[in-house]
Design a protein around this motif. Sequence first.
Motif, PDB file in Angstrom:
ATOM      1  N   GLU A 121       0.748  -1.290   0.019  1.00 43.80           N
ATOM      2  CA  GLU A 121      -0.129  -0.111   0.027  1.00 43.80           C
ATOM      3  C   GLU A 121       0.650   1.317   0.010  1.00 43.80           C
ATOM      4  OE1 GLU A 121      -3.839  -0.082   1.472  1.00 43.80           O
ATOM      5  OE2 GLU A 121      -3.642  -1.818   2.502  1.00 43.80           O
ATOM      6  N   PRO A 122       1.831   1.421  -1.058  1.00 40.70           N
ATOM      7  CA  PRO A 122       2.796   2.478  -0.973  1.00 40.70           C
ATOM      8  C   PRO A 122       2.117   3.893  -1.366  1.00 40.70           C
ATOM      9  CG  PRO A 122       2.874   1.351  -2.944  1.00 40.70           C
ATOM     10  CD  PRO A 122       1.779   0.492  -2.081  1.00 40.70           C
ATOM     11  N   LEU A 123       0.880   3.858  -1.904  1.00 36.34           N
ATOM     12  CA  LEU A 123       0.360   5.083  -1.930  1.00 36.34           C
ATOM     13  C   LEU A 123      -0.666   5.890  -1.065  1.00 36.34           C
ATOM     14  CD1 LEU A 123       0.044   4.677  -5.918  1.00 36.34           C
ATOM     15  CD2 LEU A 123       1.954   5.277  -4.484  1.00 36.34           C
ATOM     16  N   SER A 124      -0.861   4.925   0.012  1.00 34.91           N
ATOM     17  CA  SER A 124      -2.219   5.354   0.747  1.00 34.91           C
ATOM     18  C   SER A 124      -2.177   6.519   1.563  1.00 34.91           C
ATOM     19  CB  SER A 124      -2.152   4.370   1.777  1.00 34.91           C
ATOM     20  OG  SER A 124      -2.729   2.869   1.214  1.00 34.91           O
ATOM     21  N   ASN A 125      -0.885   7.109   1.448  1.00 32.44           N
ATOM     22  CA  ASN A 125      -0.573   8.591   2.353  1.00 32.44           C
ATOM     23  C   ASN A 125      -0.718   9.521   1.468  1.00 32.44           C
ATOM     24  OD1 ASN A 125      -0.514   7.197   4.908  1.00 32.44           O
ATOM     25  ND2 ASN A 125       1.834   6.953   4.580  1.00 32.44           N
ATOM     26  N   LEU A 126      -0.832   9.590   0.362  1.00 35.32           N
ATOM     27  CA  LEU A 126      -1.008  10.465  -0.874  1.00 35.32           C
ATOM     28  C   LEU A 126      -2.249  10.915  -1.396  1.00 35.32           C
ATOM     29  CD1 LEU A 126       2.005   9.003  -3.090  1.00 35.32           C
ATOM     30  CD2 LEU A 126       2.167  10.466  -1.143  1.00 35.32           C
ATOM     31  N   ASP A 127      -2.269  12.239  -1.770  1.00 34.17           N
ATOM     32  CA  ASP A 127      -3.666  12.558  -2.217  1.00 34.17           C
ATOM     33  C   ASP A 127      -3.841  12.014  -3.737  1.00 34.17           C
ATOM     34  OD1 ASP A 127      -2.336  14.318  -4.468  1.00 34.17           O
ATOM     35  OD2 ASP A 127      -1.853  15.851  -2.913  1.00 34.17           O
ATOM     36  N   ALA A 128      -5.231  12.376  -4.129  1.00 36.98           N
ATOM     37  CA  ALA A 128      -5.649  11.532  -5.324  1.00 36.98           C
ATOM     38  C   ALA A 128      -4.744  11.786  -6.511  1.00 36.98           C
ATOM     39  CB  ALA A 128      -7.025  11.929  -5.685  1.00 36.98           C
ATOM     40  N   LYS A 129      -4.199  13.090  -6.729  1.00 42.18           N
ATOM     41  CA  LYS A 129      -3.635  13.294  -7.915  1.00 42.18           C
ATOM     42  C   LYS A 129      -2.244  12.671  -7.776  1.00 42.18           C
ATOM     43  CE  LYS A 129      -3.055  17.334 -11.271  1.00 42.18           C
ATOM     44  NZ  LYS A 129      -3.891  16.400 -12.156  1.00 42.18           N
ATOM     45  N   LEU A 130      -1.568  12.669  -6.751  1.00 44.55           N
ATOM     46  CA  LEU A 130      -0.298  11.947  -6.461  1.00 44.55           C
ATOM     47  C   LEU A 130      -0.251  10.732  -6.774  1.00 44.55           C
ATOM     48  CD1 LEU A 130       1.585  14.025  -3.588  1.00 44.55           C
ATOM     49  CD2 LEU A 130       2.432  13.654  -5.924  1.00 44.55           C
TER      50      LEU A 130
END
Length: 359
Positions: free
Chosen positions: A159-168
């Motif tokens: 889950e490497p992208l869970s802390n990022l906003d939607a565009k990132l």
Amino acid sequence: MATITCSNITKSYGGHPVIEDLNLAIPDHEFVVFLGPSGCGKSTMLRMIAGLEDVSSGTVAIGGEDVTHRHPGQRGVAMVFQSYALYPHMSVRENITFGLRRAGVDKAEIERRLHQVVSILGLEPLLERKPKAMSGGQQQRVAMARAMIKTPKVFLFDEPLSNLDAKLREKLRTEIRRMHNTLRTTTIFVTHDQLEAMTIADRIVLMRAGAIEQQGTPDEIFDRPATRFVADFIGSPAMNFLLGRVQNGAAVAGSVQIPLPPGRFRLKEGQEVELGLRPSRMDLVAADAPGAITGRVQLIENMGSEGQVIAEVDGRELSLVTKDFRRLSIGDAISFAIAPEHLHVFDRATGRSLLAKDA
């Protein structure tokens, strides 16, 4: 070769099994996504492959070698976590190369590998920055570079992208997929986000309660869900479901009567079923069209080039997605239909799809 084979894997905590007799084979170079709701066992499976969790029973093999009891550092895997876990006092260059420097790798080799990974991930301008001077997306790219520079047999993403906003998230999804297309390293990516899985996977392994519910390409999972659970989990907006029965060659649910193509489903007259209708597979039609579903518009959600229309049918709400939403208003009478080849029918008792194997 970096094939991954999990055979009869069981994992228990305090006598409570969370994964039971799971079997999975991942070919060399494949990009596989473990998908499912929280608590389904997807991260536990990833950690057992990495060696961060003990296997209660069964075996894990990488490249044909049994690594079930090997130390994580001896498995040829590199893992990227939800947390970036960068050293705050080190520059990007130092963070990326730390593992190689600690292992005594030659300086010229370190520089060669560093140049390769930062080129792929666009990190050249950031090499002398510290983590506090970077965005979350930049820090996650550094964490990815730190894993890539080890030239592992297998990449594991938890889950490497869970802390990022939607565009990132969208931008980094693209970069991860591009990275895989370049390196062709066998990759497992864990997420609970079905859109993320659909956009980057070669194959999705959809898990539920410690077991594999279905595995297949994104198209197979979306178009031919094996169970009601899969159909409900995949797709946004979510699939509509109607309780009904088979009657005179049609699926009947209240005022809804949808013709059933002969031979497409394994059905009996009078059988109780649950119908699945994807909002994106339905079209506006005339009220007297075959299989037309008639209702009244309750809500319209503008999604840009198309809109989600929620209509009341027989006292319950059904949704469809259409490009013609702008000509509709709340309270309008509306008729829509689904092509028979896009209809899903599930056994009401078991939740299994009733689609014929050769359909």
